[in-house]
Motif scaffolding. Sequence first.
Motif, mmCIF file in Angstrom:
data_model
loop_
_atom_site.group_PDB
_atom_site.id
_atom_site.type_symbol
_atom_site.label_atom_id
_atom_site.label_comp_id
_atom_site.label_asym_id
_atom_site.label_seq_id
_atom_site.Cartn_x
_atom_site.Cartn_y
_atom_site.Cartn_z
ATOM 1 N N LEU A 1 105.039 100.752 16.290
ATOM 2 C CA LEU A 1 105.957 101.555 15.479
ATOM 3 C C LEU A 1 105.460 101.662 14.039
ATOM 4 N N ILE A 2 105.008 100.575 13.463
ATOM 5 C CA ILE A 2 104.501 100.606 12.091
ATOM 6 C C ILE A 2 103.283 101.524 11.998
ATOM 7 N N ASP A 3 102.394 101.453 12.981
ATOM 8 C CA ASP A 3 101.213 102.319 12.954
ATOM 9 C C ASP A 3 101.603 103.788 13.056
ATOM 10 N N ALA A 4 102.552 104.103 13.914
ATOM 11 C CA ALA A 4 102.970 105.499 14.078
ATOM 12 C C ALA A 4 103.633 106.033 12.821
ATOM 13 N N VAL A 5 104.427 105.217 12.160
ATOM 14 C CA VAL A 5 105.125 105.662 10.955
ATOM 15 C C VAL A 5 104.146 105.884 9.805
ATOM 16 N N ARG A 6 103.094 105.111 9.749
ATOM 17 C CA ARG A 6 102.135 105.214 8.651
ATOM 18 C C ARG A 6 101.186 106.404 8.788
ATOM 19 N N ARG A 7 101.065 106.973 9.966
ATOM 20 C CA ARG A 7 100.145 108.096 10.181
ATOM 21 C C ARG A 7 100.732 109.403 9.660
ATOM 22 N N SER A 8 99.868 110.324 9.339
ATOM 23 C CA SER A 8 100.279 111.649 8.892
ATOM 24 C C SER A 8 100.741 112.485 10.094
ATOM 25 N N PRO A 9 101.766 113.311 9.916
ATOM 26 C CA PRO A 9 102.221 114.153 11.039
ATOM 27 C C PRO A 9 101.147 115.122 11.538
ATOM 28 N N ASP A 10 100.275 115.558 10.650
ATOM 29 C CA ASP A 10 99.232 116.504 11.035
ATOM 30 C C ASP A 10 98.218 115.904 12.005
ATOM 31 N N THR A 11 97.990 114.594 11.911
ATOM 32 C CA THR A 11 97.004 113.973 12.792
ATOM 33 C C THR A 11 97.467 113.972 14.247
ATOM 34 N N PHE A 12 98.768 113.878 14.471
ATOM 35 C CA PHE A 12 99.275 113.896 15.840
ATOM 36 C C PHE A 12 99.063 115.270 16.486
ATOM 37 N N THR A 13 99.369 116.312 15.746
ATOM 38 C CA THR A 13 99.181 117.651 16.303
ATOM 39 C C THR A 13 97.692 117.995 16.427
ATOM 40 N N ALA A 14 96.874 117.513 15.493
ATOM 41 C CA ALA A 14 95.433 117.757 15.577
ATOM 42 C C ALA A 14 94.832 117.051 16.796
ATOM 43 N N ALA A 15 95.362 115.882 17.131
ATOM 44 C CA ALA A 15 94.870 115.138 18.290
ATOM 45 C C ALA A 15 95.512 115.614 19.589
ATOM 46 N N ASP A 16 96.442 116.570 19.493
ATOM 47 C CA ASP A 16 97.143 117.123 20.655
ATOM 48 C C ASP A 16 97.909 116.033 21.409
ATOM 49 N N LYS A 17 98.670 115.221 20.645
ATOM 50 C CA LYS A 17 99.429 114.098 21.196
ATOM 51 C C LYS A 17 100.889 114.151 20.779
ATOM 52 N N ARG A 18 101.609 115.179 21.146
ATOM 53 C CA ARG A 18 103.016 115.380 20.779
ATOM 54 C C ARG A 18 103.164 115.395 19.265
ATOM 55 N N THR A 19 104.298 114.891 18.741
ATOM 56 C CA THR A 19 104.522 114.894 17.296
ATOM 57 C C THR A 19 104.789 113.483 16.816
ATOM 58 N N LYS A 20 104.692 113.320 15.512
ATOM 59 C CA LYS A 20 104.969 112.023 14.913
ATOM 60 C C LYS A 20 106.424 111.637 15.150
ATOM 61 N N THR A 21 107.332 112.598 15.042
ATOM 62 C CA THR A 21 108.750 112.319 15.256
ATOM 63 C C THR A 21 108.997 111.840 16.679
ATOM 64 N N PHE A 22 108.379 112.489 17.653
ATOM 65 C CA PHE A 22 108.547 112.087 19.048
ATOM 66 C C PHE A 22 108.119 110.645 19.251
#
Length: 115
Positions: A26-47
């Motif tokens: 959870l800490i790792d996911a919260v610290r990441r930028s939302p753009d990196t999730f969409t760039a990696a094609d792995k849903r969204t940071k919020t999800f």
Amino acid sequence: MIAYYINYGVWVMLGAVAVVIEVRALIDAVRRSPDTFTAADKRTKTFWSLLLAAGLFFGYLALPAIPLGPIVLGAGLGGSLFMILAVLPAAIYLADVKPEVARFTRRPPRSSGGW
């Protein structure tokens, strides 16, 4: 009687390890930028943040109740299946999503350390 205490101790340790894994994810996911999730094609940071927070909540509920003076750690609800289902999103995140998201994370340039 001693087998009960050994079994309970193992159960508490497994629950504690599961909660630590859930917190780390959870800490790792919260610290990441939302753009990196969409760039990696792995849903969204919020999800992923909501899924991991729900896993942590249910992992806490599955943790055996441990009295620490006036505070009780864990709720003692559920069984081993409940604990496995709670740690599953964190395991998926750490094994599949985090490495892909890390590839798209910008790292600040390292300083030479000199003046």
